[in-house]
Motif scaffolding. Sequence first.
Motif, PDB file in Angstrom:
ATOM      1  N   ASP A  37      14.225 131.411  65.930  1.00 43.35           N
ATOM      2  CA  ASP A  37      14.097 132.975  65.665  1.00 43.35           C
ATOM      3  C   ASP A  37      13.557 133.860  66.588  1.00 43.35           C
ATOM      4  O   ASP A  37      12.372 133.572  67.079  1.00 43.35           O
ATOM      5  N   GLN A  47      18.092 127.936  55.651  1.00 49.41           N
ATOM      6  CA  GLN A  47      17.433 128.829  55.231  1.00 49.41           C
ATOM      7  C   GLN A  47      16.794 128.027  53.951  1.00 49.41           C
ATOM      8  O   GLN A  47      17.276 126.713  53.599  1.00 49.41           O
ATOM      9  N   ASP A  48      15.865 128.270  53.084  1.00 45.42           N
ATOM     10  CA  ASP A  48      15.231 127.972  52.770  1.00 45.42           C
ATOM     11  C   ASP A  48      15.427 127.408  51.476  1.00 45.42           C
ATOM     12  O   ASP A  48      16.461 127.764  50.785  1.00 45.42           O
ATOM     13  N   GLU A  74      10.599 126.945  53.434  1.00 44.19           N
ATOM     14  CA  GLU A  74       9.847 128.465  54.292  1.00 44.19           C
ATOM     15  C   GLU A  74       8.744 128.806  53.737  1.00 44.19           C
ATOM     16  O   GLU A  74       9.017 129.616  53.099  1.00 44.19           O
ATOM     17  N   SER A  76       5.597 131.164  52.831  1.00 42.33           N
ATOM     18  CA  SER A  76       5.551 132.705  53.950  1.00 42.33           C
ATOM     19  C   SER A  76       4.271 132.125  54.748  1.00 42.33           C
ATOM     20  O   SER A  76       3.269 131.529  54.855  1.00 42.33           O
ATOM     21  N   TRP A  82       1.716 127.011  56.257  1.00 43.33           N
ATOM     22  CA  TRP A  82       1.622 127.647  57.132  1.00 43.33           C
ATOM     23  C   TRP A  82       0.999 128.007  58.767  1.00 43.33           C
ATOM     24  O   TRP A  82       1.276 127.309  59.376  1.00 43.33           O
ATOM     25  N   SER A 110       9.143 135.429  64.080  1.00 42.20           N
ATOM     26  CA  SER A 110      10.207 134.067  64.063  1.00 42.20           C
ATOM     27  C   SER A 110      10.335 133.560  62.242  1.00 42.20           C
ATOM     28  O   SER A 110       9.081 133.909  61.742  1.00 42.20           O
ATOM     29  N   ARG A 111      10.603 131.974  62.178  1.00 48.01           N
ATOM     30  CA  ARG A 111      10.521 131.750  60.915  1.00 48.01           C
ATOM     31  C   ARG A 111       9.659 130.084  61.378  1.00 48.01           C
ATOM     32  O   ARG A 111      10.732 129.615  61.892  1.00 48.01           O
TER      33      ARG A 111
END
Length: 163
Positions: A37, A47-48, A74, A76, A82, A110-111
Motif C-alpha cells: 500500500d 486486514q489484521d 499487522e 504496529s 515491525w 505503507s503497511r
Amino acid sequence: MEESAKKSGLVWVRVPDGSQRALWHVWHDGAVHVVGDGDEQPLYGLQDGAETAVTVRSKDKGGRLVSWPARVVEPSPGSEGWKAAVEELKGKRLNAPDTDTLLERWASQSRVLRLEPTGPLAEGPQSMPSSAHAAPPVASAATTRRPAPAALPRLLTRRGRKP
C-alpha cells in the motif's frame, strides 16, 4: 514452508475477493512478511486478523511448491516485530527511490503484514491437486488476434533489397 519461501521471490496470497495475488516477501521469524500500500505493492484488502492461504512457487520453473493456511497479523509501526521485519524487507526491496528514508515512508504510508502459518501444508510435494488452478484470461480486444495484412509478406521480402 520455510525453505521454499526463502528460495522464492514471490508468494501467491488469497485476497478477500477469493482471487490470488503475487506479492514479493521475505521469510523472517517463522512467517512470511510483506510490505504494501502507499507507494509499494497493493495488498488488496488484506486486514489484521484475516485468514488467507499462501502458495509458494518455484523460482526457476514457476510451478506451485507448497501451500498453507495463514493468519494476517499487522504489527504496529515502531514495535520490535515491525522493526525486525522491515530491516529484512529493506534488504530485499529492489530499486527503492528513497533508500535513506524508506523506513519512515513505510511507517507513515505503507503497511507491513506478517502471514503466520496456522496449520499443516494444504498442498505439498506429495499432495498436489490435479487441476491447474489457472484462471481464464479476461476478455479484451488486446487478446484477440487479427489476420496479418495481405501485403505484409511482400513488404518483408523487399526490405533486404537495394534500390
